[in-house]
Design a protein around this motif. Sequence first.
Motif, PDB file in Angstrom:
ATOM      1  N   ILE A   1       0.860  -1.185   0.000  1.00 43.59           N
ATOM      2  CA  ILE A   1       0.000   0.000   0.000  1.00 43.59           C
ATOM      3  C   ILE A   1       0.890   1.227   0.000  1.00 43.59           C
ATOM      4  N   GLU A   2       0.823   1.995  -1.074  1.00 44.94           N
ATOM      5  CA  GLU A   2       1.604   3.217  -1.188  1.00 44.94           C
ATOM      6  C   GLU A   2       0.701   4.416  -0.939  1.00 44.94           C
ATOM      7  N   GLY A   3       1.210   5.376  -0.205  1.00 44.69           N
ATOM      8  CA  GLY A   3       0.428   6.567   0.061  1.00 44.69           C
ATOM      9  C   GLY A   3       1.097   7.430   1.098  1.00 44.69           C
ATOM     10  N   SER A   4       0.330   8.326   1.651  1.00 48.44           N
ATOM     11  CA  SER A   4       0.881   9.200   2.692  1.00 48.44           C
ATOM     12  C   SER A   4      -0.035   9.200   3.908  1.00 48.44           C
ATOM     13  N   ASN A   5       0.558   9.496   5.043  1.00 48.73           N
ATOM     14  CA  ASN A   5      -0.166   9.548   6.325  1.00 48.73           C
ATOM     15  C   ASN A   5      -0.857   8.222   6.638  1.00 48.73           C
ATOM     16  N   LEU A   6      -0.207   7.117   6.320  1.00 52.15           N
ATOM     17  CA  LEU A   6      -0.816   5.797   6.480  1.00 52.15           C
ATOM     18  C   LEU A   6      -1.018   5.387   7.936  1.00 52.15           C
ATOM     19  N   ASN A   7      -0.428   6.135   8.856  1.00 52.08           N
ATOM     20  CA  ASN A   7      -0.608   5.804  10.266  1.00 52.08           C
ATOM     21  C   ASN A   7      -1.284   6.942  11.024  1.00 52.08           C
ATOM     22  N   THR A   8      -1.953   7.835  10.301  1.00 50.37           N
ATOM     23  CA  THR A   8      -2.668   8.953  10.908  1.00 50.37           C
ATOM     24  C   THR A   8      -4.030   8.479  11.406  1.00 50.37           C
ATOM     25  N   THR A   9      -4.404   8.926  12.592  1.00 50.80           N
ATOM     26  CA  THR A   9      -5.706   8.558  13.163  1.00 50.80           C
ATOM     27  C   THR A   9      -6.815   9.314  12.442  1.00 50.80           C
ATOM     28  N   VAL A  10      -7.864   8.592  12.044  1.00 51.64           N
ATOM     29  CA  VAL A  10      -9.007   9.163  11.338  1.00 51.64           C
ATOM     30  C   VAL A  10     -10.155   9.342  12.331  1.00 51.64           C
ATOM     31  N   ASN A  11     -10.686  10.546  12.389  1.00 51.57           N
ATOM     32  CA  ASN A  11     -11.822  10.876  13.262  1.00 51.57           C
ATOM     33  C   ASN A  11     -11.615  10.444  14.711  1.00 51.57           C
ATOM     34  N   GLY A  12     -10.371  10.455  15.161  1.00 51.16           N
ATOM     35  CA  GLY A  12     -10.073  10.078  16.539  1.00 51.16           C
ATOM     36  C   GLY A  12     -10.380   8.629  16.854  1.00 51.16           C
ATOM     37  N   ALA A  13     -10.599   7.811  15.822  1.00 50.75           N
ATOM     38  CA  ALA A  13     -11.044   6.437  16.056  1.00 50.75           C
ATOM     39  C   ALA A  13     -10.000   5.381  15.711  1.00 50.75           C
ATOM     40  N   VAL A  14      -9.430   5.465  14.519  1.00 48.47           N
ATOM     41  CA  VAL A  14      -8.575   4.373  14.052  1.00 48.47           C
ATOM     42  C   VAL A  14      -7.563   4.896  13.040  1.00 48.47           C
ATOM     43  N   SER A  15      -6.399   4.268  13.006  1.00 52.26           N
ATOM     44  CA  SER A  15      -5.419   4.541  11.964  1.00 52.26           C
ATOM     45  C   SER A  15      -5.316   3.294  11.097  1.00 52.26           C
ATOM     46  N   LEU A  16      -4.855   3.451   9.888  1.00 54.86           N
ATOM     47  CA  LEU A  16      -4.801   2.310   8.971  1.00 54.86           C
ATOM     48  C   LEU A  16      -3.927   1.197   9.532  1.00 54.86           C
ATOM     49  N   PHE A  17      -2.738   1.520  10.012  1.00 58.12           N
ATOM     50  CA  PHE A  17      -1.819   0.477  10.451  1.00 58.12           C
ATOM     51  C   PHE A  17      -1.976   0.122  11.935  1.00 58.12           C
ATOM     52  N   ASP A  18      -1.637   1.057  12.829  1.00 53.41           N
ATOM     53  CA  ASP A  18      -1.573   0.745  14.267  1.00 53.41           C
ATOM     54  C   ASP A  18      -2.861   0.198  14.863  1.00 53.41           C
ATOM     55  N   SER A  19      -3.909   0.952  14.794  1.00 56.36           N
ATOM     56  CA  SER A  19      -5.148   0.511  15.439  1.00 56.36           C
ATOM     57  C   SER A  19      -6.128  -0.095  14.452  1.00 56.36           C
ATOM     58  N   GLY A  20      -5.710  -0.218  13.195  1.00 55.84           N
ATOM     59  CA  GLY A  20      -6.591  -0.785  12.177  1.00 55.84           C
ATOM     60  C   GLY A  20      -6.198  -2.191  11.774  1.00 55.84           C
ATOM     61  N   ILE A  21      -5.180  -2.311  10.922  1.00 61.37           N
ATOM     62  CA  ILE A  21      -4.781  -3.627  10.422  1.00 61.37           C
ATOM     63  C   ILE A  21      -4.211  -4.487  11.547  1.00 61.37           C
TER      64      ILE A  21
ATOM     65  N   ILE B   1      -4.255   7.021  -0.268  1.00 55.73           N
ATOM     66  CA  ILE B   1      -3.765   5.769  -0.851  1.00 55.73           C
ATOM     67  C   ILE B   1      -3.556   6.019  -2.338  1.00 55.73           C
ATOM     68  N   ASP B   2      -2.290   6.104  -2.740  1.00 54.28           N
ATOM     69  CA  ASP B   2      -1.948   6.347  -4.139  1.00 54.28           C
ATOM     70  C   ASP B   2      -2.087   5.083  -4.981  1.00 54.28           C
ATOM     71  N   ARG B   3      -1.622   3.971  -4.410  1.00 54.97           N
ATOM     72  CA  ARG B   3      -1.575   2.746  -5.204  1.00 54.97           C
ATOM     73  C   ARG B   3      -1.538   1.528  -4.296  1.00 54.97           C
ATOM     74  N   ILE B   4      -2.141   0.453  -4.771  1.00 54.69           N
ATOM     75  CA  ILE B   4      -2.074  -0.837  -4.092  1.00 54.69           C
ATOM     76  C   ILE B   4      -1.532  -1.834  -5.105  1.00 54.69           C
ATOM     77  N   ARG B   5      -0.446  -2.499  -4.736  1.00 60.50           N
ATOM     78  CA  ARG B   5       0.149  -3.506  -5.614  1.00 60.50           C
ATOM     79  C   ARG B   5       0.038  -4.872  -4.926  1.00 60.50           C
ATOM     80  N   ILE B   6      -0.263  -5.887  -5.719  1.00 62.65           N
ATOM     81  CA  ILE B   6      -0.412  -7.235  -5.174  1.00 62.65           C
ATOM     82  C   ILE B   6       0.384  -8.199  -6.046  1.00 62.65           C
ATOM     83  N   ALA B   7       1.186  -9.042  -5.387  1.00 60.79           N
ATOM     84  CA  ALA B   7       1.949 -10.071  -6.094  1.00 60.79           C
ATOM     85  C   ALA B   7       1.840 -11.370  -5.305  1.00 60.79           C
ATOM     86  N   ALA B   8       1.937 -12.494  -6.023  1.00 58.96           N
ATOM     87  CA  ALA B   8       1.860 -13.802  -5.373  1.00 58.96           C
ATOM     88  C   ALA B   8       2.892 -14.732  -5.983  1.00 58.96           C
TER      89      ALA B   8
END
Length: 168
Positions: free
Chosen positions: A94-114, A140-147
């Motif tokens: 997951i490429e982007g910016s502020n990926l660990n910023t808390t949204v609406n005082g509730a959750v962040s994408l990484f720490d309190s989310g995933i 979220i600028d881009r999501i890349r998936i490889a397997a």
Amino acid sequence: MSDSLEALRSRAKVGIGRPGVEPVAVEEPVSDEECCTAFGFRRGIHDRALTIEFRLADGNCRAFPFSWLGPMTYNPSAGLLLQFVGDRVHWVFIEGSNLNTTVNGAVSLFDSGILRHRITWVREMNRAEISRAKPGEVVIDRIRIAAQKPDDEPKGIAWLEPFKLTEE
């Protein structure tokens, strides 16, 4: 003189017949899309999602069960790398910016989310959404998936380089 059980229930819902209690209008919760354009999440602090869906800009989606989620790496200058291990090893970058910023005082994408299995979906944002994003907002600028097969070393996947997955 006695009210039926149904009448009592309806009164309790709006606070009728209870001294000192004013009826309160209950607002519907905002949809996930209105809350955050980059990702959706389970609102209850103890709620857990079973899967996480990745919505790509071209309209395609991939979803993985959280039970497959293995190592995760957050590199603020590169992005967020998730490894799902099932019949194959799947890397989601997951490429982007502020990926660990808390949204609406509730959750962040990484720490309190995933990390706590509360994120239900993550999506690539289009250019218009990215340009409208406020400073400090999750983008979220881009999501890349490889397997690949579980026993193979990752080769030829340039976007894995900043995470140095293999021992040297």
